[in-house]
Design a protein around this motif. Structure first.
Motif, PDB file in Angstrom:
ATOM      1  N   THR A 103      -1.834  -3.531  -8.382  1.00  0.00           N
ATOM      2  CA  THR A 103      -0.872  -4.627  -8.334  1.00  0.00           C
ATOM      3  C   THR A 103      -0.118  -4.793  -9.648  1.00  0.00           C
ATOM      4  O   THR A 103       0.977  -5.342  -9.652  1.00  0.00           O
ATOM      5  CB  THR A 103      -1.572  -5.964  -7.991  1.00  0.00           C
ATOM      6  N   SER A 163       8.206   3.156  -0.488  1.00  0.00           N
ATOM      7  CA  SER A 163       7.658   1.803  -0.665  1.00  0.00           C
ATOM      8  C   SER A 163       6.472   1.877  -1.618  1.00  0.00           C
ATOM      9  O   SER A 163       5.939   2.959  -1.875  1.00  0.00           O
ATOM     10  CB  SER A 163       7.202   1.229   0.680  1.00  0.00           C
ATOM     11  N   ARG A 164       6.060   0.734  -2.103  1.00  0.00           N
ATOM     12  CA  ARG A 164       4.876   0.695  -2.967  1.00  0.00           C
ATOM     13  C   ARG A 164       3.651   1.209  -2.202  1.00  0.00           C
ATOM     14  O   ARG A 164       2.835   1.947  -2.758  1.00  0.00           O
ATOM     15  CB  ARG A 164       4.639  -0.717  -3.487  1.00  0.00           C
ATOM     16  N   ASP A 165       3.522   0.835  -0.938  1.00  0.00           N
ATOM     17  CA  ASP A 165       2.412   1.338  -0.122  1.00  0.00           C
ATOM     18  C   ASP A 165       2.428   2.858  -0.048  1.00  0.00           C
ATOM     19  O   ASP A 165       1.380   3.508  -0.143  1.00  0.00           O
ATOM     20  CB  ASP A 165       2.459   0.749   1.286  1.00  0.00           C
ATOM     21  N   VAL A 181       1.158   4.271  -3.290  1.00  0.00           N
ATOM     22  CA  VAL A 181      -0.307   4.202  -3.368  1.00  0.00           C
ATOM     23  C   VAL A 181      -0.923   5.333  -2.559  1.00  0.00           C
ATOM     24  O   VAL A 181      -1.817   6.041  -3.034  1.00  0.00           O
ATOM     25  CB  VAL A 181      -0.824   2.827  -2.889  1.00  0.00           C
ATOM     26  N   ARG A 182      -0.441   5.531  -1.338  1.00  0.00           N
ATOM     27  CA  ARG A 182      -0.997   6.599  -0.497  1.00  0.00           C
ATOM     28  C   ARG A 182      -0.759   7.985  -1.113  1.00  0.00           C
ATOM     29  O   ARG A 182      -1.645   8.837  -1.093  1.00  0.00           O
ATOM     30  CB  ARG A 182      -0.435   6.505   0.914  1.00  0.00           C
ATOM     31  N   ALA A 241      -8.362   0.574  -4.387  1.00  0.00           N
ATOM     32  CA  ALA A 241      -7.174   0.411  -3.543  1.00  0.00           C
ATOM     33  C   ALA A 241      -7.463  -0.513  -2.372  1.00  0.00           C
ATOM     34  O   ALA A 241      -6.661  -1.394  -2.047  1.00  0.00           O
ATOM     35  CB  ALA A 241      -6.686   1.770  -3.043  1.00  0.00           C
ATOM     36  N   ALA A 243      -5.931  -4.421  -1.375  1.00  0.00           N
ATOM     37  CA  ALA A 243      -5.238  -4.720  -0.111  1.00  0.00           C
ATOM     38  C   ALA A 243      -6.254  -4.642   1.030  1.00  0.00           C
ATOM     39  O   ALA A 243      -6.242  -3.702   1.830  1.00  0.00           O
ATOM     40  CB  ALA A 243      -4.096  -3.740   0.115  1.00  0.00           C
ATOM     41  N   ASP A 264      -5.303  -3.745   4.703  1.00  0.00           N
ATOM     42  CA  ASP A 264      -4.507  -2.535   4.948  1.00  0.00           C
ATOM     43  C   ASP A 264      -5.383  -1.465   5.599  1.00  0.00           C
ATOM     44  O   ASP A 264      -6.205  -0.831   4.935  1.00  0.00           O
ATOM     45  CB  ASP A 264      -3.909  -2.031   3.642  1.00  0.00           C
ATOM     46  N   SER A 290      -4.591   1.453   6.762  1.00  0.00           N
ATOM     47  CA  SER A 290      -4.329   2.831   6.348  1.00  0.00           C
ATOM     48  C   SER A 290      -5.080   3.163   5.057  1.00  0.00           C
ATOM     49  O   SER A 290      -5.583   4.281   4.909  1.00  0.00           O
ATOM     50  CB  SER A 290      -2.837   3.093   6.196  1.00  0.00           C
ATOM     51  N   LEU A 291      -5.191   2.207   4.154  1.00  0.00           N
ATOM     52  CA  LEU A 291      -5.980   2.442   2.939  1.00  0.00           C
ATOM     53  C   LEU A 291      -7.455   2.576   3.277  1.00  0.00           C
ATOM     54  O   LEU A 291      -8.151   3.438   2.739  1.00  0.00           O
ATOM     55  CB  LEU A 291      -5.779   1.317   1.931  1.00  0.00           C
TER      56      LEU A 291
END
Length: 172
Positions: free
Chosen positions: A18, A42-44, A47-48, A98, A102, A105, A107-108
């Motif tokens: 963050t 995107s930020r997401d 991260v991925r 991670a 979130a 989330d 997906s994370l």
């Protein structure tokens, strides 16, 4: 792409998920904002991308030696995990961090589960009949989670648990 992913990984590992601004992430990736958004819109996605890069580096570090061979025992794998913790992750697992950043989330969470499953299955398969994937998961997770507090003592304990698991597997 590897340069971008590596820069993002380093930024997130150093500052959390963050804290870094998009400008800081751009600088860490060493590209323009336009290029960064081209590969990670995107930020997401950033991260991925960072976590996928981390996963591949971790697999390579843990399961490939400089000669190209693979570690043959769980103890060898534990030594390589400890080396990773000393040099790359002294604060703990980036995948867990991670998910903590979130927690809703999915997906994370899925990336975390896939990462841990692949690592534990590889460690167990290399160890032969010495341990199950579940044993390897618990021992490896214990090492990585205890590392920030116990350092080398965590490695000693993990090796002790691996030896106990091996004896239990031989007894059955």
């Amino acid at each position: 792409m590897t340069k971008i992913a590596g820069g993002l990984e380093r930024a997130f590992a150093a500052r959390g998920f963050t804290e870094p601004s998009v400008e800081e992430l751009r600088d860490a990736a060493g590209v323009s904002l336009r290029t960064l958004y081209k590969y990670a819109p995107s930020r997401d996605a950033m991260v991925r991308l960072a976590l996928e890069h981390r996963h591949q580096r971790y697999l390579s570090h843990i399961f490939t030696t400089p000669t190209g061979s693979v570690p043959q025992s769980l103890e060898d794998t534990l030594d390589r995990v400890a080396d990773w913790m000393r040099t790359e992750a002294s604060h703990g697992c980036l995948f867990h961090a991670a998910v903590v950043s979130a927690p809703t989330d999915r997906s994370l969470r899925s990336l975390l589960e896939r990462h841990k499953a692949e690592i534990s299955q590889l460690a167990a398969s290399q160890a032969g009949n010495d341990v199950t994937a579940s044993d390897a998961l618990v021992i490896l997770e214990g090492l990585t989670q205890a590392w920030p507090l116990a350092k080398e003592a965590a490695l000693i304990s993990a090796k002790r648990l691996a030896a106990l698991a091996k004896r239990a597997a031989v007894a059955h």
